[in-house]
Write a protein that holds these residues in place. Structure first.
Motif, PDB file in Angstrom:
ATOM      1  N   ASP A  58      31.012  44.082  84.157  1.00 58.99           N
ATOM      2  CA  ASP A  58      31.086  45.315  84.792  1.00 58.99           C
ATOM      3  C   ASP A  58      32.832  45.553  84.744  1.00 58.99           C
ATOM      4  N   MET A  59      33.159  46.750  84.424  1.00 59.89           N
ATOM      5  CA  MET A  59      34.603  47.218  84.546  1.00 59.89           C
ATOM      6  C   MET A  59      34.974  47.906  85.845  1.00 59.89           C
ATOM      7  N   PRO A  60      36.018  47.754  86.094  1.00 59.37           N
ATOM      8  CA  PRO A  60      37.179  47.054  85.818  1.00 59.37           C
ATOM      9  C   PRO A  60      37.294  45.398  85.902  1.00 59.37           C
ATOM     10  N   ALA A  61      37.427  44.651  84.818  1.00 62.36           N
ATOM     11  CA  ALA A  61      37.580  43.485  85.084  1.00 62.36           C
ATOM     12  C   ALA A  61      38.621  42.578  84.160  1.00 62.36           C
ATOM     13  N   THR A  62      38.912  41.709  84.357  1.00 58.02           N
ATOM     14  CA  THR A  62      39.922  40.771  83.882  1.00 58.02           C
ATOM     15  C   THR A  62      39.285  39.483  83.062  1.00 58.02           C
ATOM     16  N   LEU A  63      39.160  39.232  81.691  1.00 62.23           N
ATOM     17  CA  LEU A  63      38.276  38.139  81.250  1.00 62.23           C
ATOM     18  C   LEU A  63      39.288  37.435  80.533  1.00 62.23           C
ATOM     19  N   HIS A  64      39.468  35.987  80.903  1.00 59.42           N
ATOM     20  CA  HIS A  64      40.125  35.036  80.041  1.00 59.42           C
ATOM     21  C   HIS A  64      39.443  34.114  79.368  1.00 59.42           C
ATOM     22  N   VAL A  65      39.540  34.274  77.864  1.00 63.79           N
ATOM     23  CA  VAL A  65      38.799  33.390  77.250  1.00 63.79           C
ATOM     24  C   VAL A  65      39.874  32.264  76.509  1.00 63.79           C
ATOM     25  N   PHE A  66      39.519  31.016  76.615  1.00 68.24           N
ATOM     26  CA  PHE A  66      40.381  29.953  76.112  1.00 68.24           C
ATOM     27  C   PHE A  66      39.593  29.223  74.839  1.00 68.24           C
ATOM     28  N   ASP A  67      40.297  29.345  73.845  1.00 66.53           N
ATOM     29  CA  ASP A  67      39.530  28.827  72.725  1.00 66.53           C
ATOM     30  C   ASP A  67      40.169  27.356  72.657  1.00 66.53           C
ATOM     31  N   GLY A  68      39.312  26.602  72.020  1.00 56.99           N
ATOM     32  CA  GLY A  68      40.018  24.990  71.894  1.00 56.99           C
ATOM     33  C   GLY A  68      40.404  24.925  70.694  1.00 56.99           C
ATOM     34  N   PRO A  69      39.796  24.444  69.594  1.00 58.83           N
ATOM     35  CA  PRO A  69      38.363  24.510  69.380  1.00 58.83           C
ATOM     36  C   PRO A  69      37.767  23.515  70.309  1.00 58.83           C
ATOM     37  N   GLU A  70      38.533  22.168  70.506  1.00 57.76           N
ATOM     38  CA  GLU A  70      37.822  21.266  71.355  1.00 57.76           C
ATOM     39  C   GLU A  70      37.534  21.717  72.946  1.00 57.76           C
ATOM     40  N   PRO A  71      36.727  20.971  73.501  1.00 58.52           N
ATOM     41  CA  PRO A  71      36.529  21.299  75.014  1.00 58.52           C
ATOM     42  C   PRO A  71      37.882  20.913  75.809  1.00 58.52           C
ATOM     43  N   ALA A  72      38.474  19.737  75.362  1.00 60.13           N
ATOM     44  CA  ALA A  72      39.452  19.275  76.044  1.00 60.13           C
ATOM     45  C   ALA A  72      40.881  20.215  76.017  1.00 60.13           C
ATOM     46  N   VAL A  73      41.120  20.692  74.783  1.00 59.59           N
ATOM     47  CA  VAL A  73      42.114  21.448  74.572  1.00 59.59           C
ATOM     48  C   VAL A  73      41.943  22.775  75.300  1.00 59.59           C
TER      49      VAL A  73
END
Length: 231
Positions: free
Chosen positions: A16-31
């Motif tokens: 639902d907006m408004p919202a701030t979404l952070h996406v952290f690519d790895g590609p590995e989970p540890a990264v």
């Protein structure tokens, strides 16, 4: 939220907006975790004692000393000895029941300060034990119930139930600042005796049909364990 369930290489998130979404690519989970904690913060390194086994030693001063020396003699890598019955304990038939007080039992541990010193001399941290129960047959009851430090029923009476040792007890009202201060004072007194910390047990028993200083207890039910850690 769908993680690779609709397509092998895709995640879908609806918000639902408004919202701030952070996406952290790895590609590995540890990264990905490293990138996320780089933004939100990383926990501090736990103390060294966290990385070795901890042992519960009970039955009084001399037995705690005996166990501690045996551990060192046998080269068993224990970093903490925690003493669950520092507040007292009695044999009831074949069962050993804790007294469930909030302060030292000088019958079992008349020289608890010296016990702490001896354990420190052997390289152990010394921990004691606390939980948020207040039992009706305890000295702690007389210090808390008359002062309104316990969770109540809607009628205003203390909310009691069968506790972990199968007798009637109540719970500290952690929405009450005075009750928090009372509990903290008991922990500070343990530190003054030589304790480095304690096992902070339970906190999942808050009834959902009671009343705390903040209102209906169901509103505090999931918060109560956090409050207990804060204390």
């Amino acid at each position: 939220f769908a993680l690779c369930s609709e397509a092998e290489s895709a995640a879908r998130v609806e918000i639902d907006m408004p919202a701030t979404l952070h996406v952290f690519d790895g590609p590995e989970p540890a990264v990905a975790i490293e990138r996320a904690t780089g933004v939100f913060g990383r926990p501090r390194m736990p103390p060294t004692v966290a990385f070795a086994p901890w042992l519960d030693a009970v039955f009084g001063s001399e037995n705690v000393r005996r166990v501690a020396q045996k551990l060192r003699d046998e080269l068993i890598p224990v970093s903490v000895i925690w003493t669950e019955d520092w507040r007292g304990g009695d044999w009831e038939g074949e069962n050993y029941a804790l007294k469930e007080e909030w302060e030292v039992d000088r019958t079992l541990y008349p020289d608890i300060e010296a016990v702490a010193d001896d354990l420190h001399g052997l390289g152990f941290d010394f921990h004691v034990y606390f939980n948020p129960f207040v039992y009706m047959d305890s000295k702690a009851w007389t210090e808390t119930e008359p002062n309104g430090y316990l969770v109540k029923k809607s009628s205003g009476e203390p909310y009691t139930f069968t506790g972990a040792k199968f007798t009637e007890c109540g719970l500290i009202d952690l929405d009450n600042p005075d009750a928090r201060a009372w509990a903290s004072s008991k922990m500070e007194a343990a530190i003054a005796l030589g304790a480095d910390g304690w096992m902070n047990d339970f906190a999942e028993w808050l009834p959902t049909d009671g009343v705390t200083a903040a209102g209906p207890s169901y509103m505090s039910h999931n918060l109560y364990p956090v409050q207990w850690q804060e204390v």
